[in-house]
Scaffold this motif. Structure first.
Motif, PDB file in Angstrom:
ATOM      1  N   THR A  11       0.816  -1.212   0.000  1.00  0.00           N
ATOM      2  CA  THR A  11       0.000   0.000   0.000  1.00  0.00           C
ATOM      3  C   THR A  11       0.849   1.262   0.000  1.00  0.00           C
ATOM      4  O   THR A  11       0.422   2.287  -0.510  1.00  0.00           O
ATOM      5  CB  THR A  11      -0.977   0.033   1.201  1.00  0.00           C
ATOM      6  OG1 THR A  11      -0.232  -0.046   2.410  1.00  0.00           O
ATOM      7  CG2 THR A  11      -1.967  -1.098   1.134  1.00  0.00           C
ATOM      8  N   PHE A  24      -9.228   3.382   5.853  1.00  0.00           N
ATOM      9  CA  PHE A  24      -9.985   2.164   6.146  1.00  0.00           C
ATOM     10  C   PHE A  24     -10.487   2.113   7.585  1.00  0.00           C
ATOM     11  O   PHE A  24     -11.250   1.230   7.944  1.00  0.00           O
ATOM     12  CB  PHE A  24      -9.152   0.930   5.823  1.00  0.00           C
ATOM     13  CG  PHE A  24      -8.782   0.854   4.369  1.00  0.00           C
ATOM     14  CD1 PHE A  24      -9.755   0.730   3.395  1.00  0.00           C
ATOM     15  CD2 PHE A  24      -7.465   0.938   3.966  1.00  0.00           C
ATOM     16  CE1 PHE A  24      -9.430   0.682   2.050  1.00  0.00           C
ATOM     17  CE2 PHE A  24      -7.120   0.881   2.622  1.00  0.00           C
ATOM     18  CZ  PHE A  24      -8.102   0.755   1.667  1.00  0.00           C
ATOM     19  N   ILE A  32     -15.538   6.511   3.275  1.00  0.00           N
ATOM     20  CA  ILE A  32     -14.464   5.647   2.781  1.00  0.00           C
ATOM     21  C   ILE A  32     -14.459   5.676   1.255  1.00  0.00           C
ATOM     22  O   ILE A  32     -13.414   5.846   0.621  1.00  0.00           O
ATOM     23  CB  ILE A  32     -14.630   4.201   3.298  1.00  0.00           C
ATOM     24  CG1 ILE A  32     -14.459   4.146   4.817  1.00  0.00           C
ATOM     25  CG2 ILE A  32     -13.630   3.262   2.615  1.00  0.00           C
ATOM     26  CD1 ILE A  32     -14.850   2.827   5.442  1.00  0.00           C
ATOM     27  N   LEU A  58      -9.510  -1.410  -2.033  1.00  0.00           N
ATOM     28  CA  LEU A  58     -10.469  -1.774  -0.996  1.00  0.00           C
ATOM     29  C   LEU A  58     -10.542  -3.292  -0.829  1.00  0.00           C
ATOM     30  O   LEU A  58     -10.472  -3.810   0.292  1.00  0.00           O
ATOM     31  CB  LEU A  58     -11.848  -1.198  -1.329  1.00  0.00           C
ATOM     32  CG  LEU A  58     -12.978  -1.448  -0.341  1.00  0.00           C
ATOM     33  CD1 LEU A  58     -12.607  -1.000   1.065  1.00  0.00           C
ATOM     34  CD2 LEU A  58     -14.238  -0.734  -0.813  1.00  0.00           C
ATOM     35  N   TYR A  61      -7.367  -4.620   0.862  1.00  0.00           N
ATOM     36  CA  TYR A  61      -7.364  -4.415   2.311  1.00  0.00           C
ATOM     37  C   TYR A  61      -8.247  -5.442   3.012  1.00  0.00           C
ATOM     38  O   TYR A  61      -7.845  -6.038   4.015  1.00  0.00           O
ATOM     39  CB  TYR A  61      -7.826  -3.003   2.653  1.00  0.00           C
ATOM     40  CG  TYR A  61      -7.756  -2.738   4.133  1.00  0.00           C
ATOM     41  CD1 TYR A  61      -6.562  -2.364   4.735  1.00  0.00           C
ATOM     42  CD2 TYR A  61      -8.880  -2.899   4.937  1.00  0.00           C
ATOM     43  CE1 TYR A  61      -6.490  -2.154   6.096  1.00  0.00           C
ATOM     44  CE2 TYR A  61      -8.812  -2.686   6.299  1.00  0.00           C
ATOM     45  CZ  TYR A  61      -7.620  -2.311   6.870  1.00  0.00           C
ATOM     46  OH  TYR A  61      -7.556  -2.118   8.229  1.00  0.00           O
ATOM     47  N   ILE A  62      -9.444  -5.661   2.498  1.00  0.00           N
ATOM     48  CA  ILE A  62     -10.367  -6.630   3.111  1.00  0.00           C
ATOM     49  C   ILE A  62      -9.759  -8.029   3.090  1.00  0.00           C
ATOM     50  O   ILE A  62      -9.767  -8.744   4.094  1.00  0.00           O
ATOM     51  CB  ILE A  62     -11.731  -6.617   2.388  1.00  0.00           C
ATOM     52  CG1 ILE A  62     -12.448  -5.293   2.629  1.00  0.00           C
ATOM     53  CG2 ILE A  62     -12.602  -7.789   2.847  1.00  0.00           C
ATOM     54  CD1 ILE A  62     -13.669  -5.079   1.756  1.00  0.00           C
ATOM     55  N   ARG A  73     -16.589  -4.267  11.206  1.00  0.00           N
ATOM     56  CA  ARG A  73     -15.719  -3.486  10.313  1.00  0.00           C
ATOM     57  C   ARG A  73     -15.747  -4.040   8.897  1.00  0.00           C
ATOM     58  O   ARG A  73     -15.738  -3.294   7.923  1.00  0.00           O
ATOM     59  CB  ARG A  73     -14.299  -3.490  10.871  1.00  0.00           C
ATOM     60  CG  ARG A  73     -13.429  -2.480  10.222  1.00  0.00           C
ATOM     61  CD  ARG A  73     -12.353  -2.015  11.155  1.00  0.00           C
ATOM     62  NE  ARG A  73     -11.330  -1.375  10.381  1.00  0.00           N
ATOM     63  CZ  ARG A  73     -10.041  -1.574  10.515  1.00  0.00           C
ATOM     64  NH1 ARG A  73      -9.602  -2.395  11.437  1.00  0.00           N
ATOM     65  NH2 ARG A  73      -9.185  -0.960   9.763  1.00  0.00           N
ATOM     66  N   LEU A  77     -16.769  -2.078   5.463  1.00  0.00           N
ATOM     67  CA  LEU A  77     -15.938  -2.028   4.263  1.00  0.00           C
ATOM     68  C   LEU A  77     -16.656  -2.619   3.051  1.00  0.00           C
ATOM     69  O   LEU A  77     -16.503  -2.126   1.931  1.00  0.00           O
ATOM     70  CB  LEU A  77     -14.606  -2.739   4.516  1.00  0.00           C
ATOM     71  CG  LEU A  77     -13.700  -2.044   5.530  1.00  0.00           C
ATOM     72  CD1 LEU A  77     -12.509  -2.927   5.869  1.00  0.00           C
ATOM     73  CD2 LEU A  77     -13.246  -0.686   5.036  1.00  0.00           C
TER      74      LEU A  77
END
Length: 91
Positions: A11, A24, A32, A58, A61-62, A73, A77
Motif C-alpha cells: 500500500t 480504512f 471511505i 479496498l 485491504y479486506i 468493520r 468495508l
C-alpha cells in the motif's frame, strides 16, 4: 516480523494508489468511498482506471485483513464497495 508486513509495503510503495491516512478506519462507508475516489482520481501511481484502482485497493485491504477483521468493520468495508460503485456511477 518484516515478512509479515509485506501488505503494508504494497500500500505504501506499489503503483496502486496514494491513499489518505487511515481511510480504512473511517466509520462511514460513504466517506471511505469518497476518500478512495479522491485518491484514485488524483493519484499518478495507478495503472488502471480510477474505479478499478479504488475497488482493487479496498478489496486488497479486506482480503489481507482476513479473519482478523471484526465482522462489524468487514460489513462497513463491504458497504463501502457499494458506495464506491455508486460514486462512480456503476450501480
Amino acid at each position: 516480523m518484516a515478512a509479515r508486513r509485506w501488505s503494508r509495503q504494497v500500500t505504501e510503495r506499489s503503483n496502486a494508489l496514494d491513499l489518505e491516512d487511515h481511510v480504512f478506519a473511517l466509520d462511514d462507508p460513504a466517506e471511505i468511498a469518497r476518500s478512495l475516489k479522491r485518491s484514485a482520481e488524483r493519484s499518478a501511481r495507478r495503472k488502471a482506471t480510477p474505479f478499478r484502482s479504488a475497488m482493487s485497493m479496498l478489496s486488497f485491504y479486506i482480503n489481507r485483513a482476513g479473519r482478523n477483521l471484526p465482522a462489524e468493520r468487514r460489513a462497513r468495508l463491504e458497504a463501502a464497495k457499494a458506495e464506491l460503485r455508486r460514486a462512480f456511477g456503476r450501480e
